[in-house]
Design a protein around this motif. Structure first.
Motif, PDB file in Angstrom:
ATOM      1  N   UNK A  98      11.022  -9.831  10.679  1.00  0.00           N
ATOM      2  CA  UNK A  98      11.550 -11.184  10.831  1.00  0.00           C
ATOM      3  C   UNK A  98      12.275 -11.597   9.555  1.00  0.00           C
ATOM      4  N   UNK A  99      13.171 -12.532   9.684  1.00  0.00           N
ATOM      5  CA  UNK A  99      13.761 -13.276   8.565  1.00  0.00           C
ATOM      6  C   UNK A  99      14.905 -12.577   7.811  1.00  0.00           C
ATOM      7  N   UNK A 100      15.287 -11.358   8.159  1.00  0.00           N
ATOM      8  CA  UNK A 100      16.404 -10.748   7.432  1.00  0.00           C
ATOM      9  C   UNK A 100      17.674 -11.580   7.607  1.00  0.00           C
ATOM     10  N   UNK A 101      17.941 -12.021   8.821  1.00  0.00           N
ATOM     11  CA  UNK A 101      19.152 -12.819   9.059  1.00  0.00           C
ATOM     12  C   UNK A 101      19.105 -14.122   8.279  1.00  0.00           C
ATOM     13  N   UNK A 102      17.933 -14.756   8.246  1.00  0.00           N
ATOM     14  CA  UNK A 102      17.811 -16.014   7.495  1.00  0.00           C
ATOM     15  C   UNK A 102      18.059 -15.790   6.013  1.00  0.00           C
ATOM     16  N   UNK A 103      17.553 -14.671   5.481  1.00  0.00           N
ATOM     17  CA  UNK A 103      17.739 -14.401   4.052  1.00  0.00           C
ATOM     18  C   UNK A 103      19.182 -14.038   3.734  1.00  0.00           C
ATOM     19  N   UNK A 104      19.821 -13.258   4.590  1.00  0.00           N
ATOM     20  CA  UNK A 104      21.217 -12.916   4.325  1.00  0.00           C
ATOM     21  C   UNK A 104      22.109 -14.161   4.392  1.00  0.00           C
ATOM     22  N   UNK A 105      21.735 -15.140   5.206  1.00  0.00           N
ATOM     23  CA  UNK A 105      22.474 -16.409   5.212  1.00  0.00           C
ATOM     24  C   UNK A 105      22.386 -17.077   3.841  1.00  0.00           C
ATOM     25  N   UNK A 155      26.003 -13.771  -3.095  1.00  0.00           N
ATOM     26  CA  UNK A 155      25.260 -12.650  -3.662  1.00  0.00           C
ATOM     27  C   UNK A 155      25.520 -11.372  -2.872  1.00  0.00           C
ATOM     28  N   UNK A 156      25.846 -10.316  -3.584  1.00  0.00           N
ATOM     29  CA  UNK A 156      25.996  -9.013  -2.936  1.00  0.00           C
ATOM     30  C   UNK A 156      24.613  -8.476  -2.591  1.00  0.00           C
ATOM     31  N   UNK A 157      24.497  -7.795  -1.446  1.00  0.00           N
ATOM     32  CA  UNK A 157      23.209  -7.245  -1.063  1.00  0.00           C
ATOM     33  C   UNK A 157      23.396  -5.962  -0.266  1.00  0.00           C
ATOM     34  N   UNK A 158      22.307  -5.184  -0.190  1.00  0.00           N
ATOM     35  CA  UNK A 158      22.280  -3.947   0.582  1.00  0.00           C
ATOM     36  C   UNK A 158      20.998  -3.935   1.397  1.00  0.00           C
ATOM     37  N   UNK A 159      21.088  -3.533   2.658  1.00  0.00           N
ATOM     38  CA  UNK A 159      19.918  -3.392   3.523  1.00  0.00           C
ATOM     39  C   UNK A 159      19.666  -1.909   3.738  1.00  0.00           C
ATOM     40  N   UNK A 208      11.781  -8.520  -0.788  1.00  0.00           N
ATOM     41  CA  UNK A 208      13.089  -8.036  -1.208  1.00  0.00           C
ATOM     42  C   UNK A 208      13.015  -7.584  -2.659  1.00  0.00           C
ATOM     43  N   UNK A 209      14.014  -6.789  -3.058  1.00  0.00           N
ATOM     44  CA  UNK A 209      14.071  -6.253  -4.418  1.00  0.00           C
ATOM     45  C   UNK A 209      15.341  -6.710  -5.123  1.00  0.00           C
ATOM     46  N   UNK A 210      15.325  -6.573  -6.438  1.00  0.00           N
ATOM     47  CA  UNK A 210      16.574  -6.570  -7.190  1.00  0.00           C
ATOM     48  C   UNK A 210      16.627  -5.260  -7.958  1.00  0.00           C
ATOM     49  N   UNK A 211      17.789  -4.615  -7.899  1.00  0.00           N
ATOM     50  CA  UNK A 211      17.944  -3.260  -8.410  1.00  0.00           C
ATOM     51  C   UNK A 211      17.738  -3.200  -9.917  1.00  0.00           C
ATOM     52  N   UNK A 212      16.981  -2.202 -10.349  1.00  0.00           N
ATOM     53  CA  UNK A 212      16.739  -2.020 -11.780  1.00  0.00           C
ATOM     54  C   UNK A 212      17.173  -0.609 -12.190  1.00  0.00           C
ATOM     55  N   UNK A 213      16.222   0.258 -12.521  1.00  0.00           N
ATOM     56  CA  UNK A 213      16.576   1.570 -13.060  1.00  0.00           C
ATOM     57  C   UNK A 213      17.265   2.450 -12.021  1.00  0.00           C
ATOM     58  N   UNK A 214      18.056   3.377 -12.527  1.00  0.00           N
ATOM     59  CA  UNK A 214      18.856   4.267 -11.691  1.00  0.00           C
ATOM     60  C   UNK A 214      18.317   5.691 -11.776  1.00  0.00           C
ATOM     61  N   UNK A 215      17.847   6.214 -10.629  1.00  0.00           N
ATOM     62  CA  UNK A 215      17.371   7.600 -10.572  1.00  0.00           C
ATOM     63  C   UNK A 215      18.431   8.542 -10.030  1.00  0.00           C
ATOM     64  N   UNK A 216      19.573   7.998  -9.646  1.00  0.00           N
ATOM     65  CA  UNK A 216      20.656   8.776  -9.053  1.00  0.00           C
ATOM     66  C   UNK A 216      21.637   9.197 -10.141  1.00  0.00           C
ATOM     67  N   UNK A 217      21.126  10.003 -11.094  1.00  0.00           N
ATOM     68  CA  UNK A 217      21.910  10.361 -12.267  1.00  0.00           C
ATOM     69  C   UNK A 217      21.325  11.626 -12.877  1.00  0.00           C
ATOM     70  N   UNK A 218      22.099  12.288 -13.721  1.00  0.00           N
ATOM     71  CA  UNK A 218      21.581  13.464 -14.421  1.00  0.00           C
ATOM     72  C   UNK A 218      20.404  13.094 -15.313  1.00  0.00           C
ATOM     73  N   UNK A 219      20.493  11.948 -15.965  1.00  0.00           N
ATOM     74  CA  UNK A 219      19.420  11.429 -16.805  1.00  0.00           C
ATOM     75  C   UNK A 219      19.006  10.058 -16.287  1.00  0.00           C
TER      76      UNK A 219
END
Length: 257
Positions: free
Chosen positions: A147-154, A161-165, A214-225
């Protein structure tokens, strides 16, 4: 296997009502986060609040504050890190009288294209932790935020705010996110990694509670280091304040429905 021994009984030997008292007048809607700095900045911005309950662990006390946002009384409390502590705390606070919760925190990204501090809404989680298997039948994945994804994206659109589901990998072992496991999780469609989401979803299902995560993006594991980006509690604070406002707006919307 022991993790396949799910028991659907909602009553155990020790229950939250054995250790926590229901609090008259306890706020029905709450907001919680994992960052001490973000939490204290929120509490200060909302006037400090007053303590209306507490959850006690063996080595820590988690006070629950009553605050006011846009005329609505909310419960505001810090969340313990890791699925077992997080769920035990949720058991306590919902027993006190909470009915709906917005829970937010950082996650590691498995897609370098997801910007630092941008919002991620999980809709499914890989259950690579143990707690959820005591709250839901065994499966590799579990639905999140039914529930509530549509309400939050509104709300996000209103705030530009940019977001990714997408799907999150929830794991107990922060220092065992090996390159091979990251590769496998990416191949299965995961875009980020956290430590609590799948367990929270399982808890909400068994206890029949409304929890939006929901999250806010922090560290990046999609990298060589490994790149910690703004994982530290003390970096990019103004952006994190904006994230906290989104959580409060979502709690207000849930409280009016």
């Amino acid at each position: 296997m022991i993790l396949e021994e799910f028991d659907p009984s909602k009553e155990a030997v020790i229950n939250p009502w054995n250790t926590v008292q229901r609090q008259p007048g306890f706020p029905k809607v709450g907001v919680s986060c994992f960052s001490t700095v973000t939490f204290e900045r929120m509490r200060k911005e909302l006037g400090g609040g007053r303590i209306v309950g507490e959850s006690c662990m063996a080595n820590m006390v988690f006070p629950v504050y009553q605050v006011e946002y846009r005329g609505m009384e909310l419960a505001l409390f810090m969340m313990d890190v890791g699925a077992p502590g997080c769920i035990a705390l949720l058991e306590d606070v919902f027993e006190m009288g909470l009915e709906k919760l917005v829970l937010f925190g950082t996650c590691g990204v498995l897609d370098a294209g997801i910007g630092d501090c941008s919002v991620i809404i999980p809709d499914r989680a890989v259950r690579d932790e143990g707690t959820s298997y005591h709250y839901a039948p065994p499966s590799e994945e579990i639905d999140v935020n039914t529930r509530y994804i549509e309400e939050f994206t509104d709300i996000l659109k209103e705030h530009n705010c940019h977001y990714t589901v997408g799907k999150v990998w929830t794991t107990d072992a922060v220092y065992r996110e090996t390159r091979e496991k990251v590769k496998r999780r990416k191949e299965s469609g995961c875009i980020c990694v956290d430590m609590e989401c799948s367990a929270v979803a399982a808890f909400a299902g068994l206890r029949e509670k409304e929890i939006f995560q929901f999250f806010y993006a922090a560290d990046n594991l999609d990298n060589e280091e490994w790149d910690c980006r703004s994982l530290s509690n003390h970096t990019n604070l103004l952006e994190k304040d904006r994230i906290a406002t989104l959580a409060l707006e979502m709690a207000y919307k849930m409280g009016t429905q």
